[in-house]
Scaffold this active site. Structure first.
Site, mmCIF file in Angstrom:
data_model
loop_
_atom_site.group_PDB
_atom_site.id
_atom_site.type_symbol
_atom_site.label_atom_id
_atom_site.label_comp_id
_atom_site.label_asym_id
_atom_site.label_seq_id
_atom_site.Cartn_x
_atom_site.Cartn_y
_atom_site.Cartn_z
ATOM 1 N N TYR B 184 0.984 -1.277 0.221
ATOM 2 C CA TYR B 184 0.047 0.156 -0.135
ATOM 3 C C TYR B 184 1.000 1.243 0.126
ATOM 4 O O TYR B 184 2.227 0.947 0.201
ATOM 5 C CB TYR B 184 -0.926 -0.009 1.254
ATOM 6 C CG TYR B 184 -0.308 0.250 2.535
ATOM 7 C CD1 TYR B 184 0.249 -0.647 3.393
ATOM 8 C CD2 TYR B 184 -0.160 1.528 2.949
ATOM 9 C CE1 TYR B 184 0.917 -0.524 4.585
ATOM 10 C CE2 TYR B 184 0.732 1.773 4.245
ATOM 11 C CZ TYR B 184 1.053 0.758 5.004
ATOM 12 O OH TYR B 184 1.700 1.190 5.857
ATOM 13 N N CYS B 185 0.247 2.394 -0.060
ATOM 14 C CA CYS B 185 1.179 3.645 -0.267
ATOM 15 C C CYS B 185 0.297 4.860 0.194
ATOM 16 O O CYS B 185 -0.390 4.711 1.292
ATOM 17 C CB CYS B 185 1.720 3.862 -1.645
ATOM 18 S SG CYS B 185 0.647 3.712 -2.872
ATOM 19 N N ARG B 186 0.127 5.827 -0.499
ATOM 20 C CA ARG B 186 -0.462 7.097 -0.147
ATOM 21 C C ARG B 186 -2.087 7.207 -0.276
ATOM 22 O O ARG B 186 -2.685 7.756 0.560
ATOM 23 C CB ARG B 186 0.057 8.467 -0.855
ATOM 24 C CG ARG B 186 1.557 8.668 -0.334
ATOM 25 C CD ARG B 186 2.098 9.684 -1.154
ATOM 26 N NE ARG B 186 3.389 9.933 -0.737
ATOM 27 C CZ ARG B 186 4.219 10.225 -1.891
ATOM 28 N NH1 ARG B 186 4.199 10.440 -2.875
ATOM 29 N NH2 ARG B 186 5.650 10.382 -1.541
#
Lengths: 226, 226
Positions: B184-186
């Site tokens: 996952y990221c932002r």
DNA sequence: TGAATATTCAATCTATTTGGAGAATGATTG
DNA sequence: CAATCATTCTCCAAATAGATTGAATATTCA
């Protein structure tokens, strides 16, 4: 340096944000928010929208084009009229609700206006949807829709009586004397129901305001009558 | 004519809509949406925001003033730096999510970009929050945060390992070989995790993308680690 | 064709975006 | 404490975009 990566200068994201910004910009003018509130009641012609919003026809049309390009509203032709409606009404109404919640929470003046105008101290505290459902179930409550007749005709809460605000005094007799009245109108910032409650209270009736309007009720997936 | 009433030219409503329009206008520029995405990871200085967004300092500062006046973000001073953060993060993130949902639903090109870039046919279909929770519970899955180290340090999902995208190849050894990876990221439009998944799959790993990012997780009230 | 509706155009005014220069603010150092 | 530095903000100027009105142009109905 991992700047090229960290900088997140990515094409797909930027293309998406360009579209989302266009939608947000379309919401970024008070007249268009008001037009959306009106359109959310059901499809409406440019002329009606102009009349109810107090804008010129040309200006109304211009604003509608912007809502249209942002894919918030869409017209269909009926004879000489163009009837505008929301594109995914419940998604759009949810978005407007979320915008309102951020405003109420983050902008002090919005909170101030709401609590001084829409939520007068005492018993004018608005009734929530759940409370309404409860009281309707319990029986002794009259549900009053104070929007103009044509908006009522395009959809309303089940069991509601329609008395447009302007006719309220004349039609008082149509409201049972011994039950409380819960009034609603176009949405959380619509003042029609607020004024109806004030007028009814002056006549000695027990009256409350529903904190949401017809579009929010419908967007929540609750049953409506037409 | 009951125009004066029907016209809903009411002061309080119009004052509220003026504020809400200001908020919407503040969301109405792609650069500001990107700045909000960055700020949503945790407080950040003007300089960092400028660097990560690729804007000049002056322009970044100007955009931040607009977010500030709209009460979406707020700075606090720390030494010579001004650290910006969201004002009611979870409300604002909800608003951004709702904006995104309207875009995905109503704007054909947004839907197209998402399904062609973020949701590649086969197994790249993103993993939902519920699926993640389930699989974490089940055990054999590695949760990977591919954001820059400082964003990770300000908060991340419980149990996540941080390997910034740029270092992924070098740090492959830190990922257990026999378990699937969920990256996952932002946020929903951030491409870091997408690229991480692509890279991992090239190396023969089983990898998936979480469909939301850290801010959405946090806004949902789920536990975070710092 | 004429009447009714809606859109587009032309003109004007106002606001927004942007980079660059420089001012303001706070930290640091001699 | 003055001088200096780092960081952020403001102002300028040019380009672009948005809002509004009244006039002109479609589009449909009778």
């Amino acid at each position: 340096m991992s700047e090229a990566i960290t900088m997140s200068s990515s094409r797909p994201k930027q293309r998406i944000y360009a579209h989302l910004a266009e939608i947000a910009s379309a919401l970024g003018h008070p007249h268009r928010l008001e037009l959306l509130e009106l359109i959310a009641q059901g499809e409406r012609s440019v002329e009606e929208l102009a009349e109810r919003s107090g804008l010129s026809i040309a200006n109304t049309s211009r604003h509608l084009q912007i809502l249209r390009r942002a894919r918030l509203a869409e017209p269909r032709r009926e004879g000489k009229r163009m009837l505008y409606s929301l594109i995914s009404d419940s998604e759009v109404i949810t978005l407007l609700g979320s915008l309102g919640r951020v405003g109420e929470r983050n902008v002090a003046e919005v909170e101030r206006i709401i609590s001084s105008y829409f939520r007068a101290r005492d018993a004018l505290e608005p009734v929530s949807r759940d409370t309404l459902l409860e009281r309707l179930h319990g029986g002794s409550v009259t549900l009053l829709d104070v929007r103009p007749a044509d908006e009522f005709a395009q959809g309303h809460l089940p069991g509601a009586i329609n008395i447009p605000l302007a006719e309220l005094d004349a039609a008082l007799a149509r409201l049972p004397k011994d039950t409380a009245v819960i009034a609603y109108c176009r949405g959380p910032y619509c003042v029609l129901s607020y004024e109806a409650v004030a007028a009814l209270r002056l006549k000695g009736r027990e009256a409350y305001r529903l904190e949401e309007g017809y579009p929010e009720w419908k967007a929540a997936g609750l049953p409506v009558e037409a």
